[in-house]
Design an enzyme around this catalytic site. Sequence first.
Site, mmCIF file in Angstrom:
data_model
loop_
_atom_site.group_PDB
_atom_site.id
_atom_site.type_symbol
_atom_site.label_atom_id
_atom_site.label_comp_id
_atom_site.label_asym_id
_atom_site.label_seq_id
_atom_site.Cartn_x
_atom_site.Cartn_y
_atom_site.Cartn_z
ATOM 1 N N HIS A 128 0.814 -1.212 0.000
ATOM 2 C CA HIS A 128 0.000 0.000 0.000
ATOM 3 C C HIS A 128 0.853 1.271 0.000
ATOM 4 C CE1 HIS A 128 0.331 -0.176 4.529
ATOM 5 N NE2 HIS A 128 0.423 1.126 4.358
ATOM 6 N N ASP A 159 0.321 -7.596 1.365
ATOM 7 C CA ASP A 159 0.694 -6.191 1.551
ATOM 8 C C ASP A 159 2.199 -5.999 1.613
ATOM 9 O OD1 ASP A 159 0.493 -3.502 1.742
ATOM 10 O OD2 ASP A 159 -0.475 -3.446 3.707
ATOM 11 N N SER A 242 4.405 3.092 7.865
ATOM 12 C CA SER A 242 4.176 1.888 7.070
ATOM 13 C C SER A 242 5.397 1.544 6.234
ATOM 14 C CB SER A 242 2.972 2.076 6.153
ATOM 15 O OG SER A 242 1.784 2.107 6.882
#
Length: 393
Positions: A128, A159, A242
């Site tokens: 992402h 992911d 992230s």
Amino acid sequence: MRRHKEHSRRLPAGPRQTGPRALSGRLPGAVAVVAAAALALAGCSGSSSSSSSASATGSPQASGSPQVSGSPQASPTPGQQNGGTQLQDAYQTVIANVLPSVVQITTGESLGSGIVYDDKGDIVTNAHVVGTATTFTVTLANSTTALDATLVGSYPDSDLAVIKLSSPPSGLKPASFGDSSKVQLGQITLAMGSPLGLTSSVTQGIVSAVGRTVTEPQGPGSPGATIGNMVQTSAAINPGNSGGALTNLDSQVIGINTLAATEPQTNGAAAPGIGFAIPASTITNIANQLIKQGKVTNSGRAALGVTARTSFNQQFQPAGAVIVSVTPGGAAASAGLQAGDVITKIDDTQVDSLNALTTALASLTPGRNVTVTYTRGGTTKTVDVSLGELGTP
């Protein structure tokens, strides 16, 4: 400060717990005043205590009164001092060892983090974070120079993605990845990345839980993946973290920072101390395949070999996962499952939606035999299925 559209995934926390916060609104007036005063004092203790201490030590003391500053209880023992110093030294050692391996990744106006995977310029991050982009700029922890990078491969089902520096500089420091099976509750963790665009930031916490299965919200580059075996940590994970590193005190990466929980009752405000990281074993498995062949063929994740959607009953309530199509030669096809069958249970786990089916499979492993309960033409049936493996064509 310049605003970035930082990458971070958020998911709802569990039901809001009742407690002092909920009860405070019903306190009697006098009690409420006392409580408020106590909070005010607690909130100001860092600054007011030092000024109060200076005032006390500067005031004349009554004859024979002990000096507060000289009280033995006011100073830590040598053992406490050594313990604190040792822990501080351990933190600083980990930061010195790992932070040079954590980078900032920018895609247009979006921003995230990544981990140097090898000395050839490969960097692992979240899918992402890269989204649908194929080119990026990367800033190393020890440099302000932006480096160009291109996409090697992305695997949104877990992911994870790998990008590669176009011209890797000398002196790249790949991270060391730990053994996921040795991650234990209570281990101290450090989360490193670029939260809110603040490069090379570090937060600390512990391993709060292991083996979590978590479903991400849908977003650019992520179909709302359900990921199993995640590490839950109390180390703060904020937008921009992230793709960064979650490390242990042995300077090993034990996870990649991916999710932070939010409370739906507070309009998506962060739920402090609840973050999730994809474990090191998953990272290395997926990254190695992306680097070698540009795709993932062995994900280590169980699959039925079906395309499905949520099935609704006559009251329009979710009632199962209806099979839309079956992969030829896959686990479901081999067991005789067909399009139109509605799956309602995997072993003893109830399945009332596509998300429930995905979550149930995320906690299982390829090759495992399970009993699938389903309905066909209004009749409930069961069949034994040997699960296949989720991958890409």
